[in-house]
Scaffold this active site. Structure first.
Site, PDB file in Angstrom:
ATOM      1  N   HIS A  51      -5.899  -0.219   6.975  1.00  0.00           N
ATOM      2  CA  HIS A  51      -5.743  -0.880   7.995  1.00  0.00           C
ATOM      3  C   HIS A  51      -6.921  -0.714   8.981  1.00  0.00           C
ATOM      4  CE1 HIS A  51      -1.643  -0.771   7.168  1.00  0.00           C
ATOM      5  NE2 HIS A  51      -1.303   0.406   7.554  1.00  0.00           N
ATOM      6  N   LYS A  75       0.883  -1.142   0.024  1.00  0.00           N
ATOM      7  CA  LYS A  75      -0.140   0.085   0.065  1.00  0.00           C
ATOM      8  C   LYS A  75       0.873   1.296  -0.146  1.00  0.00           C
ATOM      9  CE  LYS A  75      -1.040   2.286   3.868  1.00  0.00           C
ATOM     10  NZ  LYS A  75      -0.375   2.887   4.751  1.00  0.00           N
ATOM     11  N   HIS A  88      -0.702  -4.640   5.930  1.00  0.00           N
ATOM     12  CA  HIS A  88       0.066  -5.588   6.888  1.00  0.00           C
ATOM     13  C   HIS A  88      -0.607  -5.854   8.072  1.00  0.00           C
ATOM     14  CE1 HIS A  88       1.442  -1.771   8.691  1.00  0.00           C
ATOM     15  NE2 HIS A  88       1.707  -2.421   9.573  1.00  0.00           N
TER      16      HIS A  88
END
Ligand code: BG6
Length: 485
Positions: free
Chosen positions: A231, A139, A169
């Site tokens: 996220h 990203k 992640h």
């Protein structure tokens, strides 16, 4: 898989995260036999020089985790290779294809996303995008829906969706996966996991770091695009999704995308009431004086380094349950947590015996600094008091409990899981194109509402939990942010 190619193999992400992760996998005997790891970057250097750089990046981290040994390092060293390339030129990628040979390769693009389209086009021409090859994209892919599509169209010309692994992640973090286990591996939570029993959900991603020398990137993105689009929405999806039929990549991602589709758009009228933008000014974080964002940048900027937002999910399960999300730089602590606040009991038989309703019936899923899941429940205060006194107690469902008396397992870097999955071709923990598109669409709506509603970032002192308006966002609904450790 014959080769893992790290484009940007000498850069920050590769040295800080990817190569240490690969070393840990090597140490644990998890890398596929015969896998070559090829660093590919612009700088002209020899294989030996590259290997030395990798060793310097890996050794300290491995030693700190008691995982450094010569045998593992020699195995990893034997896999390593390096090639100076211009990754945007098919001609320059030909020698890389020769190094990969006849086998298949997974290419990790750890470079500026502005180069993704050119690189995948060159890879295709150089024969590095064959049907058994894969590509991993870090990203941010794009900064809005339009730029995302432009990049992803180029990717789709070279690779089919099954070959594309878009990294977030956070999905590689152990506790995030544990959330799936907790929800769908137990029967006790799921019946309560809805608007009948849950009052609200909070997701906080607090960081003490500032933007520092990343501002050329950050100033274009801000907290909304840097953290919330990816996220935080991924965390929200895992909390809110329906049970998938299995752990097949598409089963899970189908459920996540349904959640994103159900997010209520933020309109210009809502923006002032349901969102808060902030930007840090100088202050003190962890005992250190730190400059403000504008000072670091050297000019005035309207980019937010903090965002808090009330999100409503318009579906049966979550109707009437607000999700409060906040993230920021230069906050008092590095803290990432999801708080599930259950409703109070419908009628208290204990009168007002001093129990703290607020923190009771609360589940805290902590991702950082520790990884832990805890449940606060009401309990009787021991003693002979005439009237029963209650107190909240916290039960830890900590992930570290390997077995009675066992040393907790080493805390893995999120990329270890994700690299392993990409090498195996398992895309469950990667973001599918339609998920990313829907997330951008929703986030574009928020940023447009800010522009139309002229919502500017409010200053907050570094070392505080954002502008006062972030507390007001909760207080207006009779709630407050979790302060429980
Ligand atoms: C990255 C963001 O994706 O995540 C950074 O670009 C942020 O701005 C980082 O600092 C946070 O990751 P973690 O794993 O440290 O919470």
């Amino acid at each position: 898989m014959t080769a893992l190619v790290l484009f940007g193999g000498g850069g920050d992400l590769a040295m800080r995260m990817l190569l240490p992760s690969l070393y840990f996998l090597e140490h644990d005997g998890l890398l596929p036999d015969g896998l070559k790891i090829i660093g590919a970057a612009r700088s002209e250097e020899s294989r030996d020089e590259y290997v030395e750089k990798v060793r310097a990046a890996v050794e300290g981290k491995a030693k700190a985790d008691d995982a450094w040994d010569d045998a593992s390092w020699s195995r990893m060293k034997a896999r390593l290779d390096y090639l100076a390339v211009d990754a945007t030129s098919a001609e320059s990628l030909k020698p890389l294809k020769d190094k990969v040979g006849d086998g298949s390769c997974t290419s990790f693009l750890a470079v500026s996303p502005s180069l993704y389209a050119k690189i995948v086009t060159a890879m295709r021409a150089a024969g590095l995008a064959e049907p058994e090859d894969r590509v991993v994209l870090e990203k941010p892919v794009g900064r809005d829906l339009e730029s995302f599509r432009a990049i992803d169209d180029a990717v789709a010309d070279a690779f089919s969706e099954q070959q594309v692994f878009r990294i977030d992640h956070y999905l590689g973090k152990e506790t995030v996966q544990n959330l799936i286990a907790l929800r769908f591996g137990n029967v006790i939570f799921e019946p309560l996991w809805n608007n009948l029993s849950i009052d609200h959900v909070q997701i906080t991603v607090g960081e003490t770091v500032g933007v520092g020398d990343r501002w050329p990137y950050y100033d274009e993105y801000g907290a909304l695009r840097d953290m919330l689009q990816n996220h935080m929405l991924q965390l929200l999806c895992l909390v809110a999704m329906e049970p998938p039929s299995d752990l097949d990549p598409d089963s899970v991602r189908n459920e996540k995308v349904k959640v994103i589709r159900s997010l209520r758009p933020i309109t210009e009228e809502d923006a002032e009431r349901t969102t808060v933008r902030g930007q840090y000014v100088s202050g003190t974080v962890e005992g250190q004086r730190v400059p403000g964002y504008d000072e670091e940048r050297g000019a005035d900027s309207d980019t937010e380094t903090f965002v808090a937002i009330r999100v409503d999910i318009d579906n049966w399960r979550w109707a009437g349950v607000p999700f409060f999300l906040r993230t920021g730089k230069r906050l008092p602590e590095k803290r990432t947590e999801i708080v599930i606040q259950f409703k109070p009991v419908p009628h208290s038989i204990f009168g007002d015996n001093g129990h703290e309703e607020d923190s009771a019936n609360r589940m805290v899923i902590e991702l950082q600094p520790e990884e832990d899941i805890s449940l606060t429940v009401m309990n009787k205060k021991p003693g002979l008091d005439q009237r029963m006194q209650l107190q909240p107690i916290q039960m830890s469902l900590s992930w570290g409990v390997g077995g009675a008396g066992d040393k907790p397992p080493r805390r893995r870097i999120a990329y270890e899981r994700l690299l392993l999955d990409a090498l195996k071709g398992d895309s469950t923990l990667f973001v599918r194109r339609d998920e990313a598109e829907k997330a951008w669409e929703w986030v574009d709506g928020v940023s447009q509402a800010w522009v139309d509603g002229k919502v500017k970032p409010q200053p907050y002192r570094a070392g505080t939990w954002g502008p006062d308006a972030a507390d007001m966002l909760m207080a207006r609904t009779g709630r407050d942010w979790n302060t429980q450790e």
